[in-house]
Write a protein that holds these residues in place. Structure first.
Motif, PDB file in Angstrom:
ATOM      1  N   ASP A   1      11.994  -9.255  13.522  1.00 37.45           N
ATOM      2  CA  ASP A   1      10.817  -9.825  12.882  1.00 37.45           C
ATOM      3  C   ASP A   1       9.537  -9.189  13.416  1.00 37.45           C
ATOM      4  O   ASP A   1       9.304  -9.176  14.615  1.00 37.45           O
ATOM      5  N   MET A   2       8.732  -8.641  12.518  1.00 37.40           N
ATOM      6  CA  MET A   2       7.488  -7.993  12.921  1.00 37.40           C
ATOM      7  C   MET A   2       6.282  -8.913  12.797  1.00 37.40           C
ATOM      8  O   MET A   2       5.153  -8.501  13.025  1.00 37.40           O
ATOM      9  N   GLY A   3       6.529 -10.144  12.408  1.00 34.65           N
ATOM     10  CA  GLY A   3       5.447 -11.118  12.353  1.00 34.65           C
ATOM     11  C   GLY A   3       4.540 -10.943  11.151  1.00 34.65           C
ATOM     12  O   GLY A   3       4.694 -10.026  10.345  1.00 34.65           O
ATOM     13  N   GLY A   4       3.631 -11.860  11.049  1.00 38.64           N
ATOM     14  CA  GLY A   4       2.632 -11.783   9.987  1.00 38.64           C
ATOM     15  C   GLY A   4       3.203 -11.989   8.608  1.00 38.64           C
ATOM     16  O   GLY A   4       3.894 -12.951   8.330  1.00 38.64           O
ATOM     17  N   TYR A   5       2.985 -11.041   7.762  1.00 36.98           N
ATOM     18  CA  TYR A   5       3.247 -11.137   6.332  1.00 36.98           C
ATOM     19  C   TYR A   5       4.528 -10.436   5.888  1.00 36.98           C
ATOM     20  O   TYR A   5       4.745 -10.240   4.696  1.00 36.98           O
ATOM     21  N   GLY A   6       5.362 -10.022   6.826  1.00 35.14           N
ATOM     22  CA  GLY A   6       6.628  -9.398   6.471  1.00 35.14           C
ATOM     23  C   GLY A   6       6.447  -8.101   5.694  1.00 35.14           C
ATOM     24  O   GLY A   6       5.776  -7.180   6.164  1.00 35.14           O
ATOM     25  N   PHE A   7       7.013  -8.053   4.514  1.00 37.35           N
ATOM     26  CA  PHE A   7       6.984  -6.848   3.680  1.00 37.35           C
ATOM     27  C   PHE A   7       6.134  -7.059   2.423  1.00 37.35           C
ATOM     28  O   PHE A   7       6.407  -6.478   1.381  1.00 37.35           O
ATOM     29  N   GLU A   8       5.108  -7.887   2.525  1.00 37.39           N
ATOM     30  CA  GLU A   8       4.287  -8.221   1.368  1.00 37.39           C
ATOM     31  C   GLU A   8       3.239  -7.161   1.031  1.00 37.39           C
ATOM     32  O   GLU A   8       2.761  -7.122  -0.099  1.00 37.39           O
ATOM     33  N   ILE A   9       2.855  -6.325   1.982  1.00 36.98           N
ATOM     34  CA  ILE A   9       1.742  -5.389   1.777  1.00 36.98           C
ATOM     35  C   ILE A   9       2.288  -3.964   1.696  1.00 36.98           C
ATOM     36  O   ILE A   9       2.763  -3.403   2.686  1.00 36.98           O
ATOM     37  N   GLU A  10       2.203  -3.398   0.514  1.00 40.08           N
ATOM     38  CA  GLU A  10       2.832  -2.110   0.228  1.00 40.08           C
ATOM     39  C   GLU A  10       2.399  -1.003   1.190  1.00 40.08           C
ATOM     40  O   GLU A  10       3.231  -0.240   1.679  1.00 40.08           O
ATOM     41  N   LYS A  11       1.097  -0.916   1.497  1.00 37.47           N
ATOM     42  CA  LYS A  11       0.619   0.184   2.339  1.00 37.47           C
ATOM     43  C   LYS A  11       1.185   0.119   3.762  1.00 37.47           C
ATOM     44  O   LYS A  11       1.232   1.129   4.452  1.00 37.47           O
ATOM     45  N   ASP A  12       1.633  -1.037   4.192  1.00 34.92           N
ATOM     46  CA  ASP A  12       2.199  -1.185   5.538  1.00 34.92           C
ATOM     47  C   ASP A  12       3.713  -1.018   5.571  1.00 34.92           C
ATOM     48  O   ASP A  12       4.306  -0.928   6.650  1.00 34.92           O
ATOM     49  N   ASN A  13       4.336  -0.991   4.409  1.00 36.05           N
ATOM     50  CA  ASN A  13       5.797  -1.038   4.373  1.00 36.05           C
ATOM     51  C   ASN A  13       6.490   0.233   4.865  1.00 36.05           C
ATOM     52  O   ASN A  13       7.593   0.141   5.395  1.00 36.05           O
ATOM     53  N   LEU A  14       5.884   1.373   4.713  1.00 32.44           N
ATOM     54  CA  LEU A  14       6.538   2.588   5.204  1.00 32.44           C
ATOM     55  C   LEU A  14       6.855   2.441   6.696  1.00 32.44           C
ATOM     56  O   LEU A  14       7.993   2.668   7.126  1.00 32.44           O
ATOM     57  N   ASN A  15       5.867   2.023   7.486  1.00 33.00           N
ATOM     58  CA  ASN A  15       6.095   1.839   8.928  1.00 33.00           C
ATOM     59  C   ASN A  15       7.069   0.703   9.201  1.00 33.00           C
ATOM     60  O   ASN A  15       7.923   0.812  10.089  1.00 33.00           O
ATOM     61  N   ARG A  16       6.968  -0.368   8.453  1.00 35.41           N
ATOM     62  CA  ARG A  16       7.857  -1.513   8.676  1.00 35.41           C
ATOM     63  C   ARG A  16       9.297  -1.173   8.297  1.00 35.41           C
ATOM     64  O   ARG A  16      10.233  -1.613   8.961  1.00 35.41           O
ATOM     65  N   ILE A  17       9.475  -0.407   7.248  1.00 32.32           N
ATOM     66  CA  ILE A  17      10.828   0.008   6.848  1.00 32.32           C
ATOM     67  C   ILE A  17      11.432   0.900   7.930  1.00 32.32           C
ATOM     68  O   ILE A  17      12.587   0.709   8.330  1.00 32.32           O
ATOM     69  N   GLU A  18      10.670   1.869   8.402  1.00 32.69           N
ATOM     70  CA  GLU A  18      11.184   2.781   9.437  1.00 32.69           C
ATOM     71  C   GLU A  18      11.514   2.029  10.718  1.00 32.69           C
ATOM     72  O   GLU A  18      12.535   2.287  11.355  1.00 32.69           O
ATOM     73  N   LYS A  19      10.675   1.092  11.110  1.00 30.18           N
ATOM     74  CA  LYS A  19      10.932   0.290  12.315  1.00 30.18           C
ATOM     75  C   LYS A  19      12.190  -0.553  12.115  1.00 30.18           C
ATOM     76  O   LYS A  19      13.027  -0.673  13.013  1.00 30.18           O
ATOM     77  N   THR A  20      12.340  -1.137  10.947  1.00 27.53           N
ATOM     78  CA  THR A  20      13.530  -1.937  10.655  1.00 27.53           C
ATOM     79  C   THR A  20      14.788  -1.080  10.749  1.00 27.53           C
ATOM     80  O   THR A  20      15.801  -1.513  11.311  1.00 27.53           O
ATOM     81  N   LYS A  21      14.731   0.134  10.242  1.00 21.73           N
ATOM     82  CA  LYS A  21      15.896   1.029  10.332  1.00 21.73           C
ATOM     83  C   LYS A  21      16.233   1.338  11.785  1.00 21.73           C
ATOM     84  O   LYS A  21      17.407   1.388  12.166  1.00 21.73           O
ATOM     85  N   ARG A  22      15.217   1.524  12.609  1.00 25.11           N
ATOM     86  CA  ARG A  22      15.459   1.796  14.036  1.00 25.11           C
ATOM     87  C   ARG A  22      16.061   0.581  14.727  1.00 25.11           C
ATOM     88  O   ARG A  22      16.902   0.706  15.620  1.00 25.11           O
TER      89      ARG A  22
END
Length: 174
Positions: free
Chosen positions: A67-88
């Motif tokens: 869990d990265m906190g905040g708004y999860g995967f709701e904000i498209e511009k932030d998702n590239l980093n969140r997706i990569e972190k989730t994969k790691r």
């Protein structure tokens, strides 16, 4: 039935949490793995220390919390980093033998036509496919959406996405 605990519940280091879980006779631990002392940035040496401690304690890693906190995967511009972190984090789960990574993804809109639905679905589909290929389930926490909305969302992904059931969060479905 097997019983485990998230190490953060002990309000100590993960190492001390693992020792406490073992002392309580539990079977496994869930470890918060996004930042801090146990994260994808762990050195090989530190990973081996954790594996040794878990083995000595007779515990398995039942899940990692991604869990990265905040708004999860709701904000498209932030998702590239969140997706990569989730994969790691998924890769770290594989390394520790955990078949589940839990996370909050944000609030799923009821209407599939809502722009945020597409943004979230795109991100979770990519993460889910990656998890599935690795033999892991990305278990999303139940939240403020109705159960049927959550089910429809999961069905719209291409697999690898499941539910981390928190009954206290479920909404009634008419």
């Amino acid at each position: 039935m097997k019983i485990g605990v998230i190490t953060d519940c002990f309000k100590k280091s993960h190492e001390e949490g693992i020792k406490q879980a073992s002392a309580l006779g539990l079977d496994g631990v869930q470890i918060y793995a996004t930042t801090g002392e146990f994260s994808p940035e762990l050195t090989t040496y530190k990973k081996e220390e954790y594996k040794r401690l878990l083995k000595e304690s007779g515990l398995v890693v039942s899940a990692l919390c991604g869990d990265m906190g905040g708004y999860g995967f709701e904000i498209e511009k932030d998702n590239l980093n969140r997706i990569e972190k989730t994969k790691r984090i998924i890769d770290l789960a594989v390394e520790f033998g955990a078949k589940v990574v839990t996370t909050h993804i944000g609030v799923i809109p009821e209407e599939k036509s809502h722009p945020r639905y597409r943004v979230m679905l795109t991100a979770l589909t990519e993460c889910g496919i990656y998890a599935k290929e690795k033999g892991v389930t990305l278990a999303i926490e139940t939240g403020p959406e109705k159960a049927r909305t959550l089910l429809a969302f999961i069905e719209d992904t291409k697999g690898g996405v499941g539910v981390n059931l928190d009954p206290a969060n479920l909404k009634d479905t008419p």
